[in-house]
Design an enzyme around this catalytic site. Structure first.
Site, PDB file in Angstrom:
ATOM      1  N   CYS A 116     -39.203 -22.146 -10.165  1.00 22.46           N
ATOM      2  CA  CYS A 116     -38.060 -22.221 -11.071  1.00 22.46           C
ATOM      3  C   CYS A 116     -37.730 -20.839 -11.642  1.00 22.46           C
ATOM      4  CB  CYS A 116     -38.347 -23.208 -12.193  1.00 22.46           C
ATOM      5  SG  CYS A 116     -36.932 -23.536 -13.262  1.00 22.46           S
ATOM      6  N   CYS A 117     -38.743 -20.126 -12.127  1.00 25.05           N
ATOM      7  CA  CYS A 117     -38.517 -18.779 -12.648  1.00 25.05           C
ATOM      8  C   CYS A 117     -38.010 -17.843 -11.556  1.00 25.05           C
ATOM      9  CB  CYS A 117     -39.802 -18.217 -13.250  1.00 25.05           C
ATOM     10  SG  CYS A 117     -40.251 -18.901 -14.864  1.00 25.05           S
ATOM     11  N   CYS A 205     -37.259 -20.155 -21.979  1.00 27.75           N
ATOM     12  CA  CYS A 205     -36.429 -21.324 -21.722  1.00 27.75           C
ATOM     13  C   CYS A 205     -36.886 -22.504 -22.586  1.00 27.75           C
ATOM     14  CB  CYS A 205     -36.501 -21.706 -20.247  1.00 27.75           C
ATOM     15  SG  CYS A 205     -35.705 -20.521 -19.142  1.00 27.75           S
ATOM     16  N   CYS A 208     -39.874 -24.770 -21.539  1.00 28.17           N
ATOM     17  CA  CYS A 208     -41.144 -24.071 -21.313  1.00 28.17           C
ATOM     18  C   CYS A 208     -41.621 -23.286 -22.531  1.00 28.17           C
ATOM     19  CB  CYS A 208     -41.007 -23.130 -20.118  1.00 28.17           C
ATOM     20  SG  CYS A 208     -40.518 -23.960 -18.599  1.00 28.17           S
ATOM     21  N   CYS A 233     -43.596 -14.734 -16.013  1.00 28.73           N
ATOM     22  CA  CYS A 233     -42.589 -15.454 -15.240  1.00 28.73           C
ATOM     23  C   CYS A 233     -42.244 -14.713 -13.964  1.00 28.73           C
ATOM     24  CB  CYS A 233     -41.323 -15.649 -16.069  1.00 28.73           C
ATOM     25  SG  CYS A 233     -40.579 -14.095 -16.591  1.00 28.73           S
TER      26      CYS A 233
END
Length: 244
Positions: A116-117, A205, A208, A233
């Site tokens: 995702c990162c 985010c 997270c 990240c």
């Protein structure tokens, strides 16, 4: 372009105990295509310092699409307060849509935050850094003992340099503590993200990031379900490379 006399190792040693402003002056003196990365958290301090030295500084931020509402409002507050152009970087929509379609909106809780990162942060950052000579971050050594304890004030970016192109990275706040940061914010009464008033210290985010409890380290509020020594990240993946 950088000066041919820019010796990274020698300057890192020379400037290791110098003030953030002196490190910033070094950056401005040697690089024309120099950008400051602003996350919308307590790196407001390095932005304020840099702006006071050069009101025309170039600033970018990453919009992952998953930031807190308070962070979006803070980014706009900063843009207006300093009268700067804030370049907002977004993920590739086709890649992001395919990822969400296949794995959903919360895949990172089960499979780690890396993919995702990678899509929301690393790819947009890589696109940007491929076009610049140097960048400035708000990294501090005290932010993450597991990954940032040895962050130098200036370095060759191990994560985003290539065989053909050396990228220089400045970390003027490397020696600052969280207390130093907040002393600066309070004394100079500069804007700050209102999430800090709710116990958020390290802000990323929304899914997270969570507030930390008294005596918890600030990085414990990030990716709390993962192993502590891997809490990067990818924006500063060079820290993990250096550590290993």
């Amino acid at each position: 372009m950088s000066s041919p006399l820019f010796d990274v190792d020698a300057l890192a040693a020379e400037y290791t105990a110098k003030s953030p402003q002196e490190v910033l002056k070094l950056a401005f003196e040697h690089f024309d295509d120099l950008w400051l990365s602003f996350s919308g958290a307590d790196d407001i301090v390095v932005l304020d310092m840099a702006w006071k030295l050069n009101p025309g500084l170039k600033v970018f931020t990453l919009d992952t699409g998953r930031l807190h509402p308070e962070t979006y409002r803070f980014l706009e507050e900063v843009r207006k307060h300093y009268g700067i152009q804030l370049e907002v970087l977004s993920p590739d929509h086709q890649v992001l849509e395919a990822y969400v379609r296949e794995k959903g909106l919360f895949d990172f809780y089960e499979n780690g935050h890396g993919e995702c990162c990678g899509i929301r942060k690393i790819a947009p950052l890589r696109r940007k850094l491929a076009t610049v000579d140097a960048w400035i971050t708000g990294q501090r050594r005290d932010q993450s003992p597991g990954t940032r304890a040895n962050v130098p004030v200036v370095e060759v970016d191990a994560a985003f340099s290539t065989a053909d192109r050396q990228l220089i990275k400045f970390n003027p706040l490397a020696n600052y503590s969280s207390q130093d940061v907040w002393n600066y914010i309070r004394m100079l009464e500069i804007p700050y993200n209102k999430l800090h008033e709710r116990g958020f210290v390290s802000i990323g985010c929304e899914p997270c990031t969570r507030p930390v409890l008294p005596n918890q380290h600030e990085r414990e509020g990030r990716w709390w379900w993962e192993e502590a020594t891997q809490k990067e990240c990818g924006l500063h993946a060079g820290n993990l490379i250096a550590k290993n």
